[in-house]
Design a protein around this motif. Structure first.
Motif, PDB file in Angstrom:
ATOM      1  N   ARG A   1      -2.674  -4.683   6.953  1.00 59.09           N
ATOM      2  CA  ARG A   1      -3.906  -4.655   7.766  1.00 59.09           C
ATOM      3  C   ARG A   1      -3.634  -4.300   9.237  1.00 59.09           C
ATOM      4  O   ARG A   1      -4.450  -3.672   9.885  1.00 59.09           O
ATOM      5  CB  ARG A   1      -4.643  -6.003   7.689  1.00 59.09           C
TER       6      ARG A   1
ATOM      7  N   LYS B   1     -10.405 -13.902   7.552  1.00 59.11           N
ATOM      8  CA  LYS B   1      -9.788 -13.345   6.342  1.00 59.11           C
ATOM      9  C   LYS B   1      -8.335 -13.784   6.273  1.00 59.11           C
ATOM     10  O   LYS B   1      -7.588 -13.610   7.231  1.00 59.11           O
ATOM     11  CB  LYS B   1      -9.806 -11.806   6.383  1.00 59.11           C
TER      12      LYS B   1
ATOM     13  N   GLN C   1     -12.373 -12.067  12.542  1.00 62.61           N
ATOM     14  CA  GLN C   1     -13.009 -10.779  12.806  1.00 62.61           C
ATOM     15  C   GLN C   1     -14.498 -10.991  13.066  1.00 62.61           C
ATOM     16  O   GLN C   1     -15.094 -11.876  12.454  1.00 62.61           O
ATOM     17  CB  GLN C   1     -12.860  -9.928  11.535  1.00 62.61           C
ATOM     18  N   GLU C   2     -15.044 -10.187  13.934  1.00 67.33           N
ATOM     19  CA  GLU C   2     -16.498 -10.173  14.141  1.00 67.33           C
ATOM     20  C   GLU C   2     -17.185  -9.955  12.787  1.00 67.33           C
ATOM     21  O   GLU C   2     -16.771  -9.080  12.024  1.00 67.33           O
ATOM     22  CB  GLU C   2     -16.813  -8.989  15.074  1.00 67.33           C
ATOM     23  N   TYR C   3     -18.192 -10.774  12.469  1.00 68.24           N
ATOM     24  CA  TYR C   3     -18.986 -10.520  11.270  1.00 68.24           C
ATOM     25  C   TYR C   3     -20.072  -9.527  11.664  1.00 68.24           C
ATOM     26  O   TYR C   3     -20.964  -9.855  12.449  1.00 68.24           O
ATOM     27  CB  TYR C   3     -19.599 -11.817  10.709  1.00 68.24           C
ATOM     28  N   VAL C   4     -19.959  -8.310  11.166  1.00 63.95           N
ATOM     29  CA  VAL C   4     -20.870  -7.253  11.601  1.00 63.95           C
ATOM     30  C   VAL C   4     -22.193  -7.378  10.859  1.00 63.95           C
ATOM     31  O   VAL C   4     -22.213  -7.421   9.614  1.00 63.95           O
ATOM     32  CB  VAL C   4     -20.260  -5.855  11.360  1.00 63.95           C
TER      33      VAL C   4
ATOM     34  N   ARG D   1     -24.072  -2.254   4.434  1.00 62.82           N
ATOM     35  CA  ARG D   1     -22.747  -1.746   4.034  1.00 62.82           C
ATOM     36  C   ARG D   1     -22.860  -0.393   3.318  1.00 62.82           C
ATOM     37  O   ARG D   1     -23.773  -0.176   2.525  1.00 62.82           O
ATOM     38  CB  ARG D   1     -22.085  -2.737   3.069  1.00 62.82           C
TER      39      ARG D   1
ATOM     40  N   TYR E   1     -20.080   2.458   1.353  1.00 62.54           N
ATOM     41  CA  TYR E   1     -18.725   2.783   0.896  1.00 62.54           C
ATOM     42  C   TYR E   1     -18.766   4.274   0.571  1.00 62.54           C
ATOM     43  O   TYR E   1     -19.348   4.684  -0.438  1.00 62.54           O
ATOM     44  CB  TYR E   1     -18.362   1.943  -0.339  1.00 62.54           C
TER      45      TYR E   1
ATOM     46  N   GLU F   1     -21.155  -7.975  -4.677  1.00 64.37           N
ATOM     47  CA  GLU F   1     -20.111  -8.968  -4.455  1.00 64.37           C
ATOM     48  C   GLU F   1     -20.623 -10.366  -4.788  1.00 64.37           C
ATOM     49  O   GLU F   1     -21.645 -10.803  -4.266  1.00 64.37           O
ATOM     50  CB  GLU F   1     -19.616  -8.898  -3.001  1.00 64.37           C
TER      51      GLU F   1
ATOM     52  N   PHE G   1     -16.445 -12.997  -1.973  1.00 64.63           N
ATOM     53  CA  PHE G   1     -16.782 -11.564  -1.910  1.00 64.63           C
ATOM     54  C   PHE G   1     -16.088 -10.818  -3.050  1.00 64.63           C
ATOM     55  O   PHE G   1     -15.441  -9.807  -2.841  1.00 64.63           O
ATOM     56  CB  PHE G   1     -16.330 -10.982  -0.564  1.00 64.63           C
TER      57      PHE G   1
ATOM     58  N   ILE H   1     -19.978  -0.841   7.968  1.00 65.82           N
ATOM     59  CA  ILE H   1     -21.317  -1.424   8.130  1.00 65.82           C
ATOM     60  C   ILE H   1     -22.055  -0.658   9.216  1.00 65.82           C
ATOM     61  O   ILE H   1     -21.517  -0.437  10.303  1.00 65.82           O
ATOM     62  CB  ILE H   1     -21.186  -2.916   8.505  1.00 65.82           C
TER      63      ILE H   1
HETATM   64  P1  AMP Z   1     -12.382  -6.593   2.585  1.00 63.49           P
HETATM   65  O1  AMP Z   1     -11.468  -7.473   1.775  1.00 63.49           O
HETATM   66  O2  AMP Z   1     -11.943  -6.421   4.012  1.00 63.49           O
HETATM   67  O3  AMP Z   1     -12.638  -5.279   1.889  1.00 63.49           O
HETATM   68  O4  AMP Z   1     -13.792  -7.317   2.637  1.00 63.49           O
HETATM   69  C1  AMP Z   1     -14.489  -7.731   1.469  1.00 63.49           C
HETATM   70  C2  AMP Z   1     -15.976  -7.813   1.753  1.00 63.49           C
HETATM   71  O5  AMP Z   1     -16.239  -8.690   2.862  1.00 63.49           O
HETATM   72  C3  AMP Z   1     -16.600  -6.490   2.177  1.00 63.49           C
HETATM   73  O6  AMP Z   1     -16.927  -5.674   1.090  1.00 63.49           O
HETATM   74  C4  AMP Z   1     -17.826  -6.947   2.955  1.00 63.49           C
HETATM   75  O7  AMP Z   1     -18.880  -7.327   2.116  1.00 63.49           O
HETATM   76  C5  AMP Z   1     -17.314  -8.196   3.651  1.00 63.49           C
HETATM   77  N1  AMP Z   1     -16.800  -7.927   5.003  1.00 63.49           N
HETATM   78  C6  AMP Z   1     -15.512  -7.629   5.319  1.00 63.49           C
HETATM   79  N2  AMP Z   1     -15.349  -7.489   6.642  1.00 63.49           N
HETATM   80  C7  AMP Z   1     -16.567  -7.713   7.190  1.00 63.49           C
HETATM   81  C8  AMP Z   1     -17.045  -7.737   8.539  1.00 63.49           C
HETATM   82  N3  AMP Z   1     -16.227  -7.546   9.581  1.00 63.49           N
HETATM   83  N4  AMP Z   1     -18.364  -7.997   8.738  1.00 63.49           N
HETATM   84  C9  AMP Z   1     -19.207  -8.247   7.699  1.00 63.49           C
HETATM   85  N5  AMP Z   1     -18.798  -8.254   6.408  1.00 63.49           N
HETATM   86  C10 AMP Z   1     -17.492  -7.991   6.142  1.00 63.49           C
END
Ligand code: AMP
Length: 355
Positions: free
Chosen positions: A124, A155, A186-189, A193, A195, A225, A249, A294
């Motif tokens: 990461r 995370k 991390q900031e929750y945005v 979403r 992809y 999710e 998630f 996002i």
């Molecule tokens: P990741 O393991 O980083 O792919 O994250 C898994 C899921 O968490 C994503 O598919 C999003 O739904 C959610 N997510 C991850 N990072 C963020 C973020 N910074 N803000 C809001 N939702 C997030």
């Protein structure tokens, strides 16, 4: 002319023969085999244990033959048989996850795409360095919890499927967080979403030019999710947390989406920056990749992750998507991979798309 990624020795097993498209029987294998067959390439399924019976139900996607390994840990040792079969391995998410990034990078068989990307994607920190230095907007990272000034997502390193992520609405709520391992805040945005399924061809000399090749958009999805996506049905999150119910998630499926058309310019700009920087850092990403982010209400796209190979969301579009249909009717990502292999072969440029 692109960057050669594969040595002559690596390509020896497919010299002067029609290559066979091989992948692990899982994830997006039906699409990969279907695309290869549609382009007239032979196909080979790699199964752990007996080949899954469900392939019999899908004649257009059933590989011509199978090789089996007894356990996941034996996948790395299948390379001699794969070379003998003249295989090009098309990696997908499960393949890399089962094998592990190190064993995958050691596989002695031609692999579609640049395997050097793994070192940048599986860590990461390095992924952030890549995207940050490409000028891509990402969620803010807080090194110190006292700096938090809004909702955050915590995370754990290597958390599979977003299990164990912790959400906090503000700094005060973060005080309830009891870490059980290394993590990032991390900031929750807040936003929606997307992809986005892109394909970078270093061979193409037309279309949306990037680097020495061009960039295509082949589809877009949103992941379903569990349990986060339907958690609201049970009431407010604070109440749920008090009852010991935590959001997770875990990806359980995918739904097709499209982006407001005027936002496509932004989407391409982000993907192009990621490709251009990848060329500078490690010779470039090749083939399919997914930009996961996002879109905020200010219409800023914040990228929280990229996947540098075919993603399972592309399975929605085996017979084309609202985007790929404008490139070629009915085009899937699996078929696009087969086309790239065939073009590279006919132009004597396999070293630019395989590693
Ligand atoms: P990741 O393991 O980083 O792919 O994250 C898994 C899921 O968490 C994503 O598919 C999003 O739904 C959610 N997510 C991850 N990072 C963020 C973020 N910074 N803000 C809001 N939702 C997030």
């Amino acid at each position: 002319m692109g960057v050669p990624l594969a040595t002559e020795a690596r390509l020896a097993s497919i010299r002067d023969r029609v290559p066979t498209v091989a992948t692990l029987c899982s994830h997006s294998s039906l699409q990969i085999f279907h695309g290869a067959k549609a382009e007239g390439l032979p196909t080979l399924g790699i199964s752990v244990g007996k080949p899954p019976r469900f392939y019999d139900a899908f004649p257009l996607a059933r590989p011509d033959r199978f090789i089996s390994v007894p356990h996941v840990k034996d996948l790395g040792g299948a390379d001699a048989r794969l070379r003998e079969a003249g295989a090009i391995v098309v990696p997908h998410g499960s393949f890399v996850e089962y094998l592990g990034p190190e064993a995958f990078s050691r596989l002695d068989v031609p692999v579609f795409g640049n395997r050097a990307v793994l070192a940048w994607e599986s860590d990461r920190e390095k992924e952030r360095e890549w995207l940050d230095s490409a000028g891509v907007s990402m969620p803010t990272r807080y090194d110190d919890p006292s700096e938090v000034d809004g909702p955050v997502i915590v995370k754990y390193h290597g958390a599979k499927g977003g299990k164990g992520f912790f959400l906090a609405k503000n700094r005060e709520a973060l005080a309830d967080f009891r870490p059980t391992g290394p993590f990032v805040i991390q900031e929750y945005v807040l936003g929606t979403r997307y992809y986005m399924h892109f394909f970078y061809s270093p061979l193409s000399d037309r279309g949306y030019r990037v680097g020495h090749g061009s960039l295509e958009l082949l589809g877009m999805d949103r992941r379903d999710e569990a349990n986060i996506d339907e958690l609201y049905k049970l009431g407010a999150q604070e109440e749920l947390l008090k009852a010991g119910i935590r959001p997770t998630f875990v990806v359980t499926g995918n739904v097709p989406v499209i982006l407001r058309e005027s936002l496509l310019e932004k989407a391409f700009d982000v993907a192009a920056r990621i490709v251009e920087r990848s060329i500078e850092l490690f010779g470039g990403m090749v083939g399919p990749f997914c930009v996961e982010g996002i879109m905020t209400e200010e219409l800023e796209f914040k990228v929280f992750e990229i996947s540098t190979r075919i993603v399972a969301g592309t399975n929605l579009f085996i017979s084309g998507s609202p985007y790929s249909d404008l490139v070629e009717p009915g085009l899937s990502t699996g078929r696009r991979i087969a086309q790239e292999i065939l073009r590279a072969k006919s132009e004597g440029r396999l070293a630019e798309v395989l590693s």
